[in-house]
Design a protein around this motif. Structure first.
Motif, PDB file in Angstrom:
ATOM      1  N   ALA A  72      18.561  59.539  46.820  1.00 57.57           N
ATOM      2  CA  ALA A  72      18.816  60.976  46.965  1.00 57.57           C
ATOM      3  C   ALA A  72      19.882  61.178  48.020  1.00 57.57           C
ATOM      4  O   ALA A  72      19.948  60.443  49.010  1.00 57.57           O
ATOM      5  CB  ALA A  72      17.545  61.719  47.353  1.00 57.57           C
ATOM      6  N   ALA A  73      20.763  62.175  47.807  1.00 62.14           N
ATOM      7  CA  ALA A  73      21.836  62.445  48.765  1.00 62.14           C
ATOM      8  C   ALA A  73      22.283  63.889  48.638  1.00 62.14           C
ATOM      9  O   ALA A  73      22.208  64.499  47.563  1.00 62.14           O
ATOM     10  CB  ALA A  73      23.019  61.506  48.532  1.00 62.14           C
ATOM     11  N   GLY A  74      22.754  64.442  49.760  1.00 62.72           N
ATOM     12  CA  GLY A  74      23.371  65.764  49.781  1.00 62.72           C
ATOM     13  C   GLY A  74      24.854  65.616  50.077  1.00 62.72           C
ATOM     14  O   GLY A  74      25.244  65.100  51.129  1.00 62.72           O
TER      15      GLY A  74
ATOM     16  N   GLY B  20      19.204  58.900  51.244  1.00 60.29           N
ATOM     17  CA  GLY B  20      18.150  57.917  51.403  1.00 60.29           C
ATOM     18  C   GLY B  20      17.962  57.123  50.122  1.00 60.29           C
ATOM     19  O   GLY B  20      18.265  57.601  49.028  1.00 60.29           O
ATOM     20  N   LYS B  21      17.498  55.910  50.277  1.00 61.89           N
ATOM     21  CA  LYS B  21      17.286  55.035  49.130  1.00 61.89           C
ATOM     22  C   LYS B  21      16.067  54.180  49.378  1.00 61.89           C
ATOM     23  O   LYS B  21      15.859  53.682  50.489  1.00 61.89           O
ATOM     24  CB  LYS B  21      18.520  54.140  48.928  1.00 61.89           C
ATOM     25  CG  LYS B  21      18.372  53.097  47.833  1.00 61.89           C
ATOM     26  CD  LYS B  21      19.621  52.222  47.750  1.00 61.89           C
ATOM     27  CE  LYS B  21      19.457  51.111  46.733  1.00 61.89           C
ATOM     28  NZ  LYS B  21      20.649  50.224  46.663  1.00 61.89           N
TER      29      LYS B  21
ATOM     30  N   ALA C 293      25.865  69.620  47.284  1.00 58.65           N
ATOM     31  CA  ALA C 293      25.433  69.164  45.968  1.00 58.65           C
ATOM     32  C   ALA C 293      24.346  68.114  46.162  1.00 58.65           C
ATOM     33  O   ALA C 293      24.531  67.143  46.898  1.00 58.65           O
ATOM     34  CB  ALA C 293      26.606  68.575  45.204  1.00 58.65           C
ATOM     35  N   GLY C 294      23.221  68.315  45.517  1.00 54.09           N
ATOM     36  CA  GLY C 294      22.124  67.353  45.598  1.00 54.09           C
ATOM     37  C   GLY C 294      22.162  66.391  44.427  1.00 54.09           C
ATOM     38  O   GLY C 294      22.236  66.804  43.265  1.00 54.09           O
ATOM     39  N   THR C 295      22.136  65.096  44.718  1.00 46.48           N
ATOM     40  CA  THR C 295      22.102  64.052  43.695  1.00 46.48           C
ATOM     41  C   THR C 295      20.801  63.283  43.835  1.00 46.48           C
ATOM     42  O   THR C 295      20.460  62.826  44.932  1.00 46.48           O
ATOM     43  CB  THR C 295      23.293  63.084  43.840  1.00 46.48           C
ATOM     44  OG1 THR C 295      24.513  63.801  43.645  1.00 46.48           O
ATOM     45  CG2 THR C 295      23.208  61.959  42.823  1.00 46.48           C
ATOM     46  N   TYR C 296      20.091  63.116  42.714  1.00 50.07           N
ATOM     47  CA  TYR C 296      18.804  62.433  42.713  1.00 50.07           C
ATOM     48  C   TYR C 296      18.786  61.443  41.550  1.00 50.07           C
ATOM     49  O   TYR C 296      19.021  61.827  40.393  1.00 50.07           O
ATOM     50  CB  TYR C 296      17.658  63.439  42.570  1.00 50.07           C
ATOM     51  CG  TYR C 296      17.691  64.514  43.633  1.00 50.07           C
ATOM     52  CD1 TYR C 296      17.098  64.316  44.872  1.00 50.07           C
ATOM     53  CD2 TYR C 296      18.362  65.716  43.398  1.00 50.07           C
ATOM     54  CE1 TYR C 296      17.154  65.299  45.856  1.00 50.07           C
ATOM     55  CE2 TYR C 296      18.433  66.694  44.375  1.00 50.07           C
ATOM     56  CZ  TYR C 296      17.817  66.479  45.598  1.00 50.07           C
ATOM     57  OH  TYR C 296      17.893  67.449  46.578  1.00 50.07           O
ATOM     58  N   LEU C 297      18.515  60.183  41.851  1.00 49.35           N
ATOM     59  CA  LEU C 297      18.556  59.121  40.852  1.00 49.35           C
ATOM     60  C   LEU C 297      17.259  58.325  40.900  1.00 49.35           C
ATOM     61  O   LEU C 297      16.785  57.959  41.978  1.00 49.35           O
ATOM     62  CB  LEU C 297      19.735  58.172  41.109  1.00 49.35           C
ATOM     63  CG  LEU C 297      21.117  58.814  41.211  1.00 49.35           C
ATOM     64  CD1 LEU C 297      22.138  57.807  41.709  1.00 49.35           C
ATOM     65  CD2 LEU C 297      21.540  59.376  39.863  1.00 49.35           C
ATOM     66  N   GLY C 298      16.700  58.045  39.737  1.00 50.42           N
ATOM     67  CA  GLY C 298      15.497  57.232  39.654  1.00 50.42           C
ATOM     68  C   GLY C 298      15.650  56.166  38.574  1.00 50.42           C
ATOM     69  O   GLY C 298      16.203  56.443  37.505  1.00 50.42           O
ATOM     70  N   ARG C 299      15.180  54.954  38.857  1.00 46.90           N
ATOM     71  CA  ARG C 299      15.340  53.844  37.926  1.00 46.90           C
ATOM     72  C   ARG C 299      14.066  53.012  37.876  1.00 46.90           C
ATOM     73  O   ARG C 299      13.492  52.663  38.913  1.00 46.90           O
ATOM     74  CB  ARG C 299      16.507  52.963  38.374  1.00 46.90           C
ATOM     75  CG  ARG C 299      16.703  51.660  37.600  1.00 46.90           C
ATOM     76  CD  ARG C 299      17.126  51.914  36.181  1.00 46.90           C
ATOM     77  NE  ARG C 299      17.648  50.708  35.544  1.00 46.90           N
ATOM     78  CZ  ARG C 299      17.706  50.530  34.238  1.00 46.90           C
ATOM     79  NH1 ARG C 299      17.269  51.469  33.408  1.00 46.90           N
ATOM     80  NH2 ARG C 299      18.222  49.421  33.730  1.00 46.90           N
ATOM     81  N   ILE C 300      13.622  52.713  36.660  1.00 45.80           N
ATOM     82  CA  ILE C 300      12.517  51.781  36.416  1.00 45.80           C
ATOM     83  C   ILE C 300      13.018  50.731  35.431  1.00 45.80           C
ATOM     84  O   ILE C 300      13.583  51.064  34.382  1.00 45.80           O
ATOM     85  CB  ILE C 300      11.274  52.488  35.845  1.00 45.80           C
ATOM     86  CG1 ILE C 300      10.762  53.538  36.824  1.00 45.80           C
ATOM     87  CG2 ILE C 300      10.182  51.482  35.534  1.00 45.80           C
ATOM     88  CD1 ILE C 300       9.610  54.367  36.258  1.00 45.80           C
TER      89      ILE C 300
END
Length: 276
Positions: free
Chosen positions: A40-42, A25-26, A57-64
């Protein structure tokens, strides 16, 4: 965030690292002058590589990213990767500043926290870069300084090496002949490109000196002469490489073009036992 193809660190978000997503999801949007994004993605691919450990594998990315005046900005980034007890988390800050005219600076700082679940060990490492650029019709300048710690790791990123300091530079004046007798020659561009890399693991240095000359003609035709001088450290030895490359494109009319490339010289064969 990231630098460009001239750098060791190409990009901090390389989504092709998520190979076989089972879910994802984005969400992204702007609040005034501030951009906010989260992904976020699995990924099921790590289970194919290591079925004994299992799971996604869980990937989580955040950007400001907060826009200042013009193309100036400051930003923050978070990257998290979790798989079967392994963890890799990175926090980063970056900024782009237009100094005056065509002069600009870009800065990035990153710090990683990694945990190996199998060995129950922790690692931490930092990375930083400073990029200067100047671009006008008669002259292009480029300078970049990069540092990557030996233990720096970023699962979401695309980079080439760790444990190095790299200095890269480019100087390229451009000339536009005005003579009527040279109307077929639109411009020519002599330039010098090079880098110096110090590897903290081996203690060796890689040094590239790359002078070149480009000519641009009518109908998008061009020819380029590259002279490549490289000293490269591999398997505990220094290897000198010399190379001449001539390439070009001719387009006599709209429907026909001819492109060619000629290379002569010596390159390193990367054999771990007997390189040459």
């Amino acid at each position: 965030g990231g630098l460009n193809s001239e750098g060791n660190f190409w990009t901090s978000i390389h989504t092709r690292n998520i190979v076989d997503p089972a879910w994802g999801g984005k969400i992204a949007g702007n609040v005034g002058d501030t951009f906010v994004g989260f992904l976020a993605a699995g990924d099921e691919w790590p289970d194919d590589l290591d079925p004994g450990r299992g799971g996604q594998a869980g990937t989580y990315l955040g950007r400001i990213k907060h826009s200042l005046n013009g193309d100036n900005y400051v930003g923050l980034l978070y990257s998290g990767y979790f798989f079967a007890g392994d963890r890799n988390q990175v926090i980063a800050a970056d900024a782009h500043l237009r100094l005056w005219g065509r002069h600009s600076l870009a800065m990035t700082g990153l710090f990683s926290f990694s945990h190996d679940g199998a060995g129950n060990t922790d690692r931490q490492g930092g990375a930083a870069s400073l990029l200067y650029q100047y671009g006008q019709k008669p002259l292009d300048l480029f300078g970049m300084l990069e540092f990557m710690d030996r233990d720096f790791e970023m699962k979401s990123a695309f980079y080439q090496r760790t444990g190095i300091t790299k200095l890269t530079a480019y100087v390229g004046p451009k000339f536009y002949p005005r003579s009527k007798g040279l109307s077929w020659l639109k411009s020519f561009n002599p330039f010098v490109y090079g880098f110096v890399i110090h590897d903290y693991r081996t203690g060796g240095d890689d040094i590239l000196f790359f002078p070149a000359l480009r000519f641009f003609f009518a109908r998008q035709s061009w020819i380029r002469f590259d002279f490549r001088y490289l000293t490269e450290n591999w398997a505990g030895r220094d290897f000198s490489q010399r190379e001449l490359v001539i390439m070009g494109l001719a387009q006599p009319n709209r429907w026909f073009s001819l492109e060619g490339r000629f290379r002569i010289g010596r390159r390193l064969y990367y054999d771990p036992e007997d390189p040459f």
